[in-house]
Scaffold this active site. Structure first.
Site, PDB file in Angstrom:
ATOM      1  N   ASN A  12     -18.224 -24.404 -31.485  1.00  0.00           N
ATOM      2  CA  ASN A  12     -19.064 -25.610 -31.423  1.00  0.00           C
ATOM      3  C   ASN A  12     -19.925 -25.735 -32.667  1.00  0.00           C
ATOM      4  OD1 ASN A  12     -18.233 -25.961 -28.741  1.00  0.00           O
ATOM      5  ND2 ASN A  12     -19.971 -24.774 -27.958  1.00  0.00           N
ATOM      6  N   LYS A  41     -19.839 -20.204 -27.745  1.00  0.00           N
ATOM      7  CA  LYS A  41     -19.939 -18.816 -27.276  1.00  0.00           C
ATOM      8  C   LYS A  41     -18.835 -17.946 -27.877  1.00  0.00           C
ATOM      9  CE  LYS A  41     -22.185 -20.169 -22.995  1.00  0.00           C
ATOM     10  NZ  LYS A  41     -23.542 -20.176 -23.590  1.00  0.00           N
ATOM     11  N   GLY A  42     -17.615 -18.483 -27.912  1.00  0.00           N
ATOM     12  CA  GLY A  42     -16.498 -17.694 -28.445  1.00  0.00           C
ATOM     13  C   GLY A  42     -16.715 -17.361 -29.911  1.00  0.00           C
ATOM     14  N   THR A 212     -26.482  -9.188 -17.463  1.00  0.00           N
ATOM     15  CA  THR A 212     -27.479  -9.191 -18.540  1.00  0.00           C
ATOM     16  C   THR A 212     -28.787  -9.732 -17.987  1.00  0.00           C
ATOM     17  OG1 THR A 212     -26.689 -11.359 -19.288  1.00  0.00           O
ATOM     18  CG2 THR A 212     -25.771  -9.426 -20.376  1.00  0.00           C
ATOM     19  N   GLY A 217     -32.849  -5.696 -20.246  1.00  0.00           N
ATOM     20  CA  GLY A 217     -31.638  -4.922 -20.518  1.00  0.00           C
ATOM     21  C   GLY A 217     -30.467  -5.397 -19.675  1.00  0.00           C
ATOM     22  N   GLY A 245     -26.777 -13.556 -25.430  1.00  0.00           N
ATOM     23  CA  GLY A 245     -25.666 -13.032 -24.626  1.00  0.00           C
ATOM     24  C   GLY A 245     -24.416 -12.839 -25.469  1.00  0.00           C
ATOM     25  N   ASP A 246     -24.223 -13.717 -26.432  1.00  0.00           N
ATOM     26  CA  ASP A 246     -23.039 -13.604 -27.305  1.00  0.00           C
ATOM     27  C   ASP A 246     -23.175 -12.390 -28.226  1.00  0.00           C
ATOM     28  OD1 ASP A 246     -22.266 -15.984 -26.125  1.00  0.00           O
ATOM     29  OD2 ASP A 246     -23.177 -17.198 -27.709  1.00  0.00           O
ATOM     30  N   GLY A 281     -31.364 -20.230 -34.318  1.00  0.00           N
ATOM     31  CA  GLY A 281     -29.919 -20.439 -34.337  1.00  0.00           C
ATOM     32  C   GLY A 281     -29.188 -19.298 -33.659  1.00  0.00           C
TER      33      GLY A 281
HETATM   34  O1  RIB Z   1     -24.367 -18.983 -26.126  1.00  0.00           O
HETATM   35  C1  RIB Z   1     -24.888 -19.917 -27.031  1.00  0.00           C
HETATM   36  C2  RIB Z   1     -23.888 -20.982 -27.318  1.00  0.00           C
HETATM   37  O2  RIB Z   1     -23.654 -21.729 -26.142  1.00  0.00           O
HETATM   38  C3  RIB Z   1     -24.346 -21.997 -28.346  1.00  0.00           C
HETATM   39  O3  RIB Z   1     -24.009 -21.625 -29.651  1.00  0.00           O
HETATM   40  C4  RIB Z   1     -23.675 -23.283 -27.880  1.00  0.00           C
HETATM   41  O4  RIB Z   1     -22.690 -23.740 -28.753  1.00  0.00           O
HETATM   42  C5  RIB Z   1     -23.115 -22.987 -26.491  1.00  0.00           C
HETATM   43  O5  RIB Z   1     -21.770 -22.823 -26.545  1.00  0.00           O
END
Ligand code: RIB
Length: 298
Positions: A12, A41-42, A212, A217, A245-246, A281
């Site tokens: 995205n 997220k990916g 999470t 933690g 989380g990512d 960001g």
């Molecule tokens: O986990 C964060 C992401 O969730 C953002 O970057 C946004 O694009 C959504 O996909």
């Protein structure tokens, strides 16, 4: 040891406004400056895994617009293999994100090209991954296909169930590692009580569940076992929790792909998540492997 991680997931562009507080439905609040960031997220997980030392291939789709061109270039600049990212007619996925004073966020997503990722994109044999990451910002059948292929190739499948939706018996039978936050945990299993939802999920799936819990933690649950992994705190303020989380999942994947146990990888994932919230960001503060190791030593 560097391992190979394949991400079958979303890409995205994030359109972000920070404000003192997030608006309620029907309300307008005055925000600060507008900013555009790379997201999804990916794609965030792919970058997190690459910075944490993994060799990464991204499978996904962007639109034939400027956002798509920028998104692929940003991934390639991180050393990620983008040869399996398709460019399709139409818009790239867009996330509208509001960030409040404590770094909390709300996200609204227009999936765009992500909706075009299909089971036919999930050919993993030639990539020989150790870990496969997927989630629900792409169509569900493609995510299930990614988990199925990972299992067939003896790779570890890790699912981020966001945006939250009910999960199928077919997916649970494949015993993926599932990494929900507390809200997603209740939605994927359809039980409003997080503890009961976790019990039910670990009854229905033999895979590890990692819940999470932000600054607290993560909680690891496998069948009847429950173990808490406390987070470490860097000496910096929380600016933006988008993508924390990512960062967590990307580092988890990189460590596991490199041969670490799930437990060892969870310490690294906690450190990566904590470091990731210290700049604006989703990818602003995704840490390098060296930064994660330094925080773990501290
Ligand atoms: O986990 C964060 C992401 O969730 C953002 O970057 C946004 O694009 C959504 O996909």
């Amino acid at each position: 040891m560097n391992g190979r991680v394949v991400v079958v997931g979303s890409i995205n562009v994030d359109l972000v406004v920070h404000a003192d507080r997030l608006p309620l439905p029907g309300e307008t609040v005055l925000g600060g400056q507008f900013a555009r960031f790379q997201g999804g997220k990916g794609a965030n997980q792919a970058v997190a895994a690459a910075r944490a030392g993994a060799s990464v291939t991204m499978i996904g789709a962007v639109g034939d617009d400027a956002y798509g061109t920028d998104a692929v270039r940003a991934l390639a600049d991180e050393g990620i293999d983008t040869s399996r990212v398709r460019v399709v007619e139409g818009p790239t996925g867009v996330a509208l994100i509001g960030v409040g004073a404590r770094g909390e966020n709300t996200i609204m997503l227009a999936a765009g090209a992500n909706e075009r990722v299909g089971e036919e994109d999930v050919e993993l044999d030639s990539l020989r991954p150790e870990v496969v990451l997927t989630g629900f910002e792409i169509p569900y059948p493609a995510a299930v296909a990614a988990v199925r292929s990972a299992r067939r190739l003896r790779a570890t499948p890790i699912v981020t169930p966001a945006p939250a939706r009910a999960v199928s018996a077919e997916l649970l039978a494949l015993d993926p590692v599932i990494v929900p936050n507390e809200h997603e945990l209740t939605v994927i299993i359809g039980n409003d009580d997080p503890a009961a939802a976790l019990d039910e999920l670990t009854r229905r799936s033999g895979g590890a569940v990692v819940v999470t819990q932000g600054p607290a933690g993560a909680l690891l649950a496998v069948r009847d076992r429950r173990e808490r992994f406390n987070s470490v705190r860097p000496k910096a303020d929380v600016v933006d929790t988008t993508g924390a989380g990512d960062a967590f999942v990307g580092a988890l994947a990189a460590w596991m792909a490199g041969g670490a146990s799930l437990e060892e990888a969870l310490h690294a994932a906690n450190a990566a998540g904590a470091l990731s919230v210290t700049a604006a960001g989703a990818r602003g503060a995704l840490p390098s492997r060296a930064a994660i190791e330094e925080l773990l030593r501290a």
